[in-house]
Scaffold this active site. Structure first.
Site, short mmCIF file in Angstrom:
data_model
loop_
_atom_site.label_atom_id
_atom_site.label_comp_id
_atom_site.label_asym_id
_atom_site.label_seq_id
_atom_site.Cartn_x
_atom_site.Cartn_y
_atom_site.Cartn_z
N GLU A 1 0.81 -1.21 0.00
CA GLU A 1 0.00 0.00 0.00
C GLU A 1 0.84 1.27 0.00
OE1 GLU A 1 -3.91 -1.84 2.30
OE2 GLU A 1 -2.80 -0.23 3.25
N GLU B 1 -5.33 -8.76 0.89
CA GLU B 1 -5.96 -8.38 2.16
C GLU B 1 -7.44 -8.16 1.91
OE1 GLU B 1 -4.37 -5.09 4.40
OE2 GLU B 1 -2.30 -5.67 3.96
#
Length: 460
Positions: free
Chosen positions: A166, A364
């Site tokens: 991320e 995720e």
């Protein structure tokens, strides 16, 4: 209807080094930005819980992996901490850290769990942050050197590498919205940070391909699908395009296509805040795209054309759109996040149609819940039916996307165990495996036993 996933599907979960490892007294780990921030401003962290305690994986990794083996994981993602392996961010490698990571990966492999290893999870070594962190061009070089050291040390055990998790988060939270250190608000700095992260990822991929390692290398991106309030309104559509360019395509395009989105470049050029670059950079980015893409999906982004007034003092991404609160949304009240299962399908179909159907996996997906102890039954197991339903509803859409041709290879939930989560610390719990922070006892939740059945059946 029975749902079956492709043979060899990756089933598991994710974690990170800084959210699990903890510290031992007098260990050699260097400070990261999180260690420093907790030392200087502990009041910012929920209930004063900092990164030294976390879930003590340094001394409890065998229990964690035993639980993962019992559930049936065939893969598990975590990260190497840069400041543990190389305490100053560059230079001397700590032999104790090398020994720990070898033990950790060996234990995974011995239990039939394939290690998926990420190199950077928001944990800049403080020694490098003192020199500017991602604002400093030399950090890009240091990251490439760190990556090469990891490949050389652990490449015989690790076959699935990821450069960053991320990377938009250090941009957003560190340089726009003040949730991560150094907690400044400056779009120009945010742009330079993001550019250096993208370049560092490409450089690490170049180092991997120059090494003797086999396997694959990719990146983990939180892809938040952007929906316009009125899909038929050109102004709402344009607002969605720009929001997507800022928060998704700023890393997705260079990682997969080797280019930056033209809409974002145009906005930054108009503002006069294009990043400082060097002549060979774009060639490095173009020639070192990812083999594999990890997709983190939690919630959608809903926007409309800009109606509110712009901030006069400084530019921000929200100068180009307004957020829109969908009245029919479901919500996770503990995080304040919308639950929209179809977003995971839309993301995978977007990758199929617009990004060459790159091999990917859900890296995720999950929900954090506060005070989960109230759902504990008489035998001590947490009955988290809400998590089972959440995962099941998302997996249905993952399966639908695969049936329609999306090249999705697996599903990892966030998280394997309950993890320390930055400023929120342990406010919300995410894991298949519960951890008693006082005794460090590990207990598989009801969702973990349900997931075990899913893995055994390769579906549900």
């Amino acid at each position: 209807m029975t749902i079956h996933f492709p043979k060899g599907f990756w089933w598991g979960a994710a974690a990170s080094g800084p959210q699990t490892e903890g510290r031992l007294p007098n260990d050699n780990k260097g400070a990261s930005i999180w260690d420093h921030w907790f030392q200087t401003n502990p009041e910012k962290f929920f209930q004063g819980q900092g990164p030294s305690s976390t879930t003590q994986v340094l001394t409890h990794f065998q229990e964690d992996l035993r639980c993962m083996e019992e559930i049936g994981f065939n893969s598990f993602r975590t990260s190497i901490q840069w400041s543990r392996l190389i305490p100053k961010g560059r230079g001397k490698v700590d032999p104790e850290a090398v020994a720990f990571y070898h033990q950790y990966f060996d234990e995974m492999l011995a239990r039939g769990i394939e290690p998926f290893v990420n190199l950077y999870h928001f944990d800049m070594p403080m020694a490098l942050q003192n020199e500017g962190g991602w604002l400093n061009r030399e950090t890009v070089t240091a990251f490439g050197d760190y990556a090469k050291i990891c490949f050389d040390l652990f490449g015989d055990k690790v076959k699935h590498w990821f450069t960053q998790n991320e990377p938009i988060v250090p941009v957003e939270m560190g340089y726009l919205y003040q949730q991560h250190y150094p907690a400044v608000v400056d779009l120009s700095m945010a742009v330079q940070v993001g550019y250096h992260e993208a370049l560092a990822s490409a450089l690490a991929i170049q180092k991997f391909r120059q090494s003797a390692c086999d396997g694959q290398i990719g990146i983990i991106l939180n892809l938040t699908p952007t929906y316009p309030k009125d899909p038929q309104d050109p102004a709402d559509q344009q607002a969605a395009v720009l929001a997507d360019a800022f928060f998704n395509r700023s890393f997705l395009d260079p990682a997969v296509k080797g280019t930056f989105p033209k809409e974002l470049v145009a906005v930054l050029d108009d503002l006069g805040i294009l990043p400082v670059t060097e002549a060979a950079d774009l060639t490095v980015i173009r020639d070192n795209t990812v083999d594999l893409l990890g997709v983190n999906y939690y919630q959608p982004r809903r926007v409309q054309q800009k109606r509110s007034s712009k901030q006069e003092q400084r530019p921000m991404p929200e100068d180009y759109f307004d957020y829109y609160d969908w009245p029919d949304k479901k919500i996770n009240p503990y995080r304040g996040w919308e639950i929209y299962e179809k977003g995971i399908y839309d993301t995978l179909i977007n990758l199929r149609d617009n990004y060459g159907n790159i091999p990917c996996f859900i890296s995720e997906n999950g929900m954090g819940v506060e005070d989960e102890g109230r759902f504990k039954n008489a035998s001590g197991m947490i009955e988290d039916d809400y998590r089972i339903q959440f995962v099941k509803d998302h997996l249905r859409y993952v399966h639908q996307a695969i049936e329609e041709g999306a090249h999705c290879l697996g599903y990892h939930m966030w998280a394997a165990t309950d993890n320390w989560s930055w400023l929120n610390a342990f406010k919300n719990r995410y894991g298949f495996i519960s951890i008693n922070l006082e005794t460090q006892e590990r207990t598989i939740k009801q969702s973990g036993y349900w997931f075990k059945e899913v893995i055994q059946e390769n579906g549900f």
